[in-house]
Design an enzyme around this catalytic site. Sequence first.
Site, short mmCIF file in Angstrom:
data_model
loop_
_atom_site.label_atom_id
_atom_site.label_comp_id
_atom_site.label_asym_id
_atom_site.label_seq_id
_atom_site.Cartn_x
_atom_site.Cartn_y
_atom_site.Cartn_z
N GLY A 111 0.82 -1.21 0.00
CA GLY A 111 0.00 0.00 0.00
C GLY A 111 0.85 1.25 0.00
O GLY A 111 1.99 1.26 -0.52
N GLY A 113 2.53 2.97 2.39
CA GLY A 113 3.83 2.91 3.07
C GLY A 113 4.83 2.15 2.22
O GLY A 113 5.99 2.57 2.04
N THR A 114 4.38 1.03 1.66
CA THR A 114 5.25 0.20 0.82
C THR A 114 5.74 0.99 -0.39
O THR A 114 6.90 0.90 -0.78
CB THR A 114 4.46 -1.04 0.35
OG1 THR A 114 3.99 -1.72 1.50
CG2 THR A 114 5.31 -1.97 -0.49
N ASP A 136 -8.07 -0.50 1.36
CA ASP A 136 -8.47 0.90 1.51
C ASP A 136 -8.67 1.61 0.18
O ASP A 136 -9.26 2.70 0.14
CB ASP A 136 -7.41 1.66 2.32
CG ASP A 136 -7.33 1.18 3.75
OD1 ASP A 136 -8.28 0.50 4.20
OD2 ASP A 136 -6.32 1.46 4.43
N ARG A 171 -33.39 -1.81 16.46
CA ARG A 171 -32.17 -1.21 17.03
C ARG A 171 -31.44 -0.35 15.99
O ARG A 171 -31.61 -0.53 14.78
CB ARG A 171 -31.18 -2.31 17.44
CG ARG A 171 -31.59 -3.02 18.69
CD ARG A 171 -30.65 -4.18 18.95
NE ARG A 171 -30.93 -4.78 20.23
CZ ARG A 171 -30.58 -6.01 20.56
NH1 ARG A 171 -29.96 -6.79 19.70
NH2 ARG A 171 -30.87 -6.47 21.76
N MET A 178 -13.12 -0.74 8.11
CA MET A 178 -11.72 -0.29 8.03
C MET A 178 -11.59 0.90 7.08
O MET A 178 -12.41 1.09 6.18
CB MET A 178 -10.82 -1.44 7.60
CG MET A 178 -10.42 -2.31 8.77
SD MET A 178 -9.15 -3.49 8.30
CE MET A 178 -8.59 -4.02 9.91
N ARG A 272 -26.26 -0.50 19.12
CA ARG A 272 -25.15 -1.46 19.22
C ARG A 272 -24.04 -1.03 18.28
O ARG A 272 -24.32 -0.45 17.22
CB ARG A 272 -25.60 -2.86 18.78
CG ARG A 272 -26.63 -3.51 19.69
CD ARG A 272 -25.99 -4.05 20.94
NE ARG A 272 -26.91 -4.86 21.71
CZ ARG A 272 -27.77 -4.40 22.62
NH1 ARG A 272 -27.84 -3.08 22.84
NH2 ARG A 272 -28.57 -5.21 23.28
#
Length: 354
Positions: A111, A113-114, A136, A171, A178, A272
């Site tokens: 990604g 950083g790589t 992402d 609910r 992510m 929840r």
Amino acid sequence: MKRRIGILTAGGDCPGLNACIRGVARAAYELFDAEIVGISDGFSGLIEGSFQEMSKRDFSGILTMGGTILGTSRTPYRDMRVIGDDKVNKVSAMKDNYKWQKLDCLVTLGGNGTHKTANMLSEEGMNVIGLPKTIDNDIWMTDVTFGFQTAVDIATEVIDRLHTTADSHGRVIVVELMGNKAGWLTLAAGLAGGADVVLLPEIPYDMDKVVEAIEARARIKKDFSIIAVAEGALSKEEAGMKKKDRGNSNPYMTVGHRIAAELQERTGLECRAVVPGHIQRGGSPSPYDRVLATRLGVRAAELIRDGKYGVTVGVSGQEIVDNPLDEVAGKTKFVPVDHQLVRTARNIGIVLGD
Ligand code: F6P
């Protein structure tokens, strides 16, 4: 023509890594006289000299496998030039090991950083080719990364299942997906799963607007709601603060939990929070990602055949393209706030919290 290729997977894993590794290897064996060296656990394997000679057999039966047969790790880019207690000069070690292994090139699957580290190694004189993986979908200059679509499928199934139980119990369920910096996954899964509220890192939310949206549904007797929130979503107040001042120090009290707790208190509705977490990154890649990862991997092998380095492979429309590593590294592909998917969400009444 003989080429000795080092290959590694770095950063968080995702479905499709093995399909992509296989694509590189099969095409390399097909197109030229290839020797492939597997580097274990990302850049740490390159630093420590953890190599394994691979053969055709190693790439067989891995197309559908989740994870990565090479292992992965996070070696933050910012630390690459820092010499720690172990006194290891990481950049020199990587260059020395590349030479020691007599590699003609290095293929890095990863990604953002790589890509930064890959670009640094390219600038240090190595022949590097990047491949864009991440759930992402936030790599610059590619429409899509492999792993993303599978994560969308998984996250959508999560939302679908939450829908039925939220409906039965009346609910509000907040599902935290992510995406620390970019909200592509939450936006796509939120749309596909019919979420009522979608909160993205790129669009700071106002809790009053979220409460209003849920209460408006309750007023028309829709007593259940689904809120899809990206793990990196910030309230308007938080967005104006420095990271260290945000006060979210408890790692278990993530944004989904905080929103569910506040909503319950303010609306009186039963709420929840659900965090599917790494489930979104695990398991077999979808057919779409198997094909995409294979196409990207094969292109990397073609580039090696042609001796074209210092690039990362990407997707533009229907085409597979090569982009300069130095233009991709260090940039993040955020969701533009006026993106067509954002407008689509707004125009079907999804509340984005702003
Ligand atoms: O980069 C992909 C990603 O899944 C992000 O969305 C998430 O913030 C991060 O990895 C978490 O990964 P890990 O738990 O491996 O550090």
